[in-house]
Each structure stands twice: as C-alpha cells, then as structure tokens.
Design a protein around this motif. Structure first.
Motif, mmCIF file in Angstrom:
data_model
loop_
_atom_site.group_PDB
_atom_site.id
_atom_site.type_symbol
_atom_site.label_atom_id
_atom_site.label_comp_id
_atom_site.label_asym_id
_atom_site.label_seq_id
_atom_site.Cartn_x
_atom_site.Cartn_y
_atom_site.Cartn_z
ATOM 1 N N HIS A 158 34.522 43.518 37.861
ATOM 2 C CA HIS A 158 35.942 43.288 38.131
ATOM 3 C C HIS A 158 36.571 44.615 38.535
ATOM 4 C CE1 HIS A 158 39.875 41.333 37.723
ATOM 5 N NE2 HIS A 158 40.271 42.544 37.356
ATOM 6 N N TYR A 198 38.934 35.568 32.492
ATOM 7 C CA TYR A 198 37.573 35.121 32.222
ATOM 8 C C TYR A 198 37.405 34.409 30.880
ATOM 9 C CZ TYR A 198 36.625 38.358 36.026
ATOM 10 O OH TYR A 198 36.634 39.008 37.235
ATOM 11 N N LYS A 234 35.908 30.762 29.973
ATOM 12 C CA LYS A 234 34.480 30.500 30.124
ATOM 13 C C LYS A 234 33.684 30.990 28.905
ATOM 14 C CE LYS A 234 34.964 31.066 35.087
ATOM 15 N NZ LYS A 234 36.376 31.378 35.119
ATOM 16 N N MET A 260 29.536 38.061 30.301
ATOM 17 C CA MET A 260 29.708 36.608 30.305
ATOM 18 C C MET A 260 28.504 35.979 29.616
ATOM 19 S SD MET A 260 32.594 36.351 31.906
ATOM 20 C CE MET A 260 32.714 34.626 32.244
#
Length: 90
Positions: A33, A48, A51, A84
């Motif tokens: 990012h 984000y 998620k 993530m």
C-alpha cells in the motif's frame, strides 16, 4: 449405568471443545500500500480490515509490526506491507 452415562457426557464435552476451538489453516500474504497524503495507519487498516478476522486495533498493530520503523509517523509515498491472512476453505 451411571458410569457409562458420565463417560458419554465426558466424551461429548471433549469432542465439543475440539470442534469449537478448530481454526482452519492460514497463510499470510502481503499487499503493498502506497501511503497517500492524509492517511494514517488506522485509515489504511480500515481499507483492508473487512477481509480479516481480527479486532480492528489488533489489525492496526499487525500492520505496525510488519513495517518496523524508528518513527511512529508515516509519510506520503511510503510503501507499507499489509499482512493479509488467507483462510483455507472448509
């Protein structure tokens, strides 16, 4: 007979605990990012966070941990690695 029913209850409790605590295997990937003017780690986490299966403040902490730096400030143009979690499908 009472011993047998107590044993059945114990087995059911143990199985229930195992099922309740099961988490599917995960892997961590990273998304880059680029910080824009006016963004904060909190605002970036908001992009984000939907998620992730973490409390919001924990997700902010994981972003900071993935991007160790001397200063607590971030600057436009800086590239942050956003961790993530990818959960395996059941």
């Amino acid at each position: 007979m009472k011993r047998f029913s107590n044993l059945i209850i114990l087995v059911m409790v143990v199985i229930g605990c195992c099922i309740a605590s099961y988490e599917p295997p995960t892997t961590t990937t990273y998304v880059e990012h680029v910080v824009r003017k006016g963004e904060t780690v909190w605002s970036i986490a908001g992009i984000y966070a939907d998620k992730q299966i973490l409390y919001f403040n924990e997700f902010v902490w994981t972003i900071r941990k993935a991007n160790p730096q001397e200063s607590k400030f971030i600057y436009p143009g800086q590239v942050l690695q956003i961790p993530m979690k990818v959960y395996a499908k059941k």
